[in-house]
Design an enzyme around this catalytic site. Structure first.
Site, mmCIF file in Angstrom:
data_model
loop_
_atom_site.group_PDB
_atom_site.id
_atom_site.type_symbol
_atom_site.label_atom_id
_atom_site.label_comp_id
_atom_site.label_asym_id
_atom_site.label_seq_id
_atom_site.Cartn_x
_atom_site.Cartn_y
_atom_site.Cartn_z
ATOM 1 N N ARG A 13 0.795 -1.218 0.000
ATOM 2 C CA ARG A 13 0.000 0.000 0.000
ATOM 3 C C ARG A 13 0.832 1.275 0.000
ATOM 4 N NH1 ARG A 13 -2.822 -4.075 1.617
ATOM 5 N NH2 ARG A 13 -0.859 -4.631 2.588
ATOM 6 N N THR A 14 1.785 1.363 0.907
ATOM 7 C CA THR A 14 2.471 2.644 1.102
ATOM 8 C C THR A 14 3.302 3.011 -0.126
ATOM 9 O OG1 THR A 14 2.587 2.061 3.435
ATOM 10 C CG2 THR A 14 3.893 3.946 2.717
ATOM 11 N N LYS B 184 26.087 -3.968 -0.187
ATOM 12 C CA LYS B 184 27.570 -3.916 -0.131
ATOM 13 C C LYS B 184 28.043 -3.251 1.157
ATOM 14 C CE LYS B 184 27.315 -2.870 -5.024
ATOM 15 N NZ LYS B 184 27.514 -1.750 -5.941
ATOM 16 N N ARG C 275 11.095 3.781 3.933
ATOM 17 C CA ARG C 275 10.650 2.754 4.881
ATOM 18 C C ARG C 275 11.885 1.974 5.315
ATOM 19 N NH1 ARG C 275 5.532 -1.139 4.614
ATOM 20 N NH2 ARG C 275 4.643 0.847 5.295
ATOM 21 N N HIS D 242 4.443 5.534 11.806
ATOM 22 C CA HIS D 242 3.972 5.464 10.419
ATOM 23 C C HIS D 242 3.002 6.635 10.234
ATOM 24 C CE1 HIS D 242 2.873 4.104 6.569
ATOM 25 N NE2 HIS D 242 2.700 2.806 6.791
HETATM 26 N N1 CP Z 1 -0.508 -0.149 5.800
HETATM 27 C C1 CP Z 1 0.717 -0.348 5.268
HETATM 28 O O1 CP Z 1 1.715 0.323 5.626
HETATM 29 O O2 CP Z 1 0.755 -1.312 4.314
HETATM 30 P P1 CP Z 1 2.039 -1.773 3.490
HETATM 31 O O3 CP Z 1 2.998 -2.396 4.492
HETATM 32 O O4 CP Z 1 1.547 -2.736 2.472
HETATM 33 O O5 CP Z 1 2.663 -0.543 2.889
#
Ligand code: CP
Length: 293
Positions: free
Chosen positions: A29-30, A59, A80, A108
């Site tokens: 999603r993100t 590396k 991320r 998040h």
């Molecule tokens: N909700 C969420 O962060 O989903 P993903 O891990 O698929 O990005």
């Protein structure tokens, strides 16, 4: 941004800008919603998923050096990472904005934005809302960020329902206390479900238990949203989940109109509601109502 339509100036406002998405942990999603948003606004994307394997991180390159490199190619970084605090570390060396798309068990924040937006759309308010945060609250960065963001609204009541090994962190509870937010920990999901406007379920994050698999076994399967629980949930309440889910919401719940989790995920990037008339106008066609007026 829901009003942005293809072919308009608004849909070209990021023309010439480049976003880099650096993902050291898996995502559906993100990453895809950020990349789709950039495309819909006329910008471009350079991306590495699984950065630990498919970039020079493999590396031995540090996060800081990777950021110093990537900022030469792009105008914004979406990061991320598997470590809490990594986005802050990246931002401290970056000359361009760094957006935290999830830092380990830390935060998040963009998920929290879409979650609050979802609560507003589904419940009709955010002030005065009663919400149960359920599941892996120790590692669940979405629940942690949502608790932070909801503290900015008035008269919100939070219930934390988690297995003992993954209870909500003291840092969040102390923060909520400092803001005067009403919260309590509970162990009876049925009793809480009868009281809330939003039941926010989360996954037990198996990947965070690599050095203590026995705790994962203690946590999994303890709080499940199933049709029996839905019988208790008030008629106007909703079930949310940041997704992905494993087994903490059973599939039969999906058909219940109060299951808001797929609507929630679409709120991360609002689907363009283009009507037939707008499509016709975009392609320069005459729409019947127009020609008669
Ligand atoms: N909700 C969420 O962060 O989903 P993903 O891990 O698929 O990005």
């Amino acid at each position: 941004m829901e009003k942005v339509r293809p072919g308009t100036d608004a849909a070209r406002q990021l023309d010439g800008y480049v976003m880099s998405t650096l993902f050291y942990e898996p995502s559906t999603r993100t990453r895809l919603s950020f990349e789709a948003a950039m495309a819909k606004l006329g910008g471009s994307v350079v991306s590495t998923e699984n950065a630990r394997e498919f970039s020079s991180v493999a590396k031995g390159e540090t996060l800081e050096d990777t950021i110093r490199t990537v900022e030469g190619y792009s105008d914004v970084v979406v990061l991320r990472h598997y470590l809490a605090g990594s986005a802050k570390a990246a931002a401290s060396v970056a000359a361009i904005p760094v957006l935290n798309a999830g830092d380990g068990p830390g935060q998040h924040p963009t998920q929290a934005l879409l979650d609050v937006y979802t609560i507003l759309r589904e419940v009709g308010k955010v002030n005065d809302v009663r919400i149960a945060l359920v599941g892996d609250l120790a590692n669940g960065r979405t629940a942690r960020s949502l608790a932070y963001l909801l503290s900015m609204y008035s008269n919100v009541k939070m219930y934390f329902v988690a297995p003992d090994v993954v209870r909500m962190g003291e840092d969040i509870k102390e923060f909520l206390d400092s803001k005067g937010v009403d919260w309590e920990e509970a162990s009876d999901l049925k009793a809480v479900a009868a009281e809330v406007d939003v039941l926010y379920q989360t996954r037990i994050q198996k990947e965070r238990f690599q050095d203590r698999p026995e705790d994962y076994e203690k946590a999994r399967g303890k709080f499940i949203v199933d049709s029996k629980l839905m019988d208790i949930l008030p008629r106007k309440s909703v079930v949310m989940h940041p997704l992905p889910r494993v087994d903490e919401i059973t599939p039969e719940v999906d058909a219940d109109p109060r299951a808001a989790y797929f609507r929630q995920t679409r709120n991360g990037l609002k689907r363009l509601q283009v009507t037939a008339q707008q499509t016709a106008l975009f392609f320069g066609q005459v729409w019947p109502e127009q020609s008669s007026s």
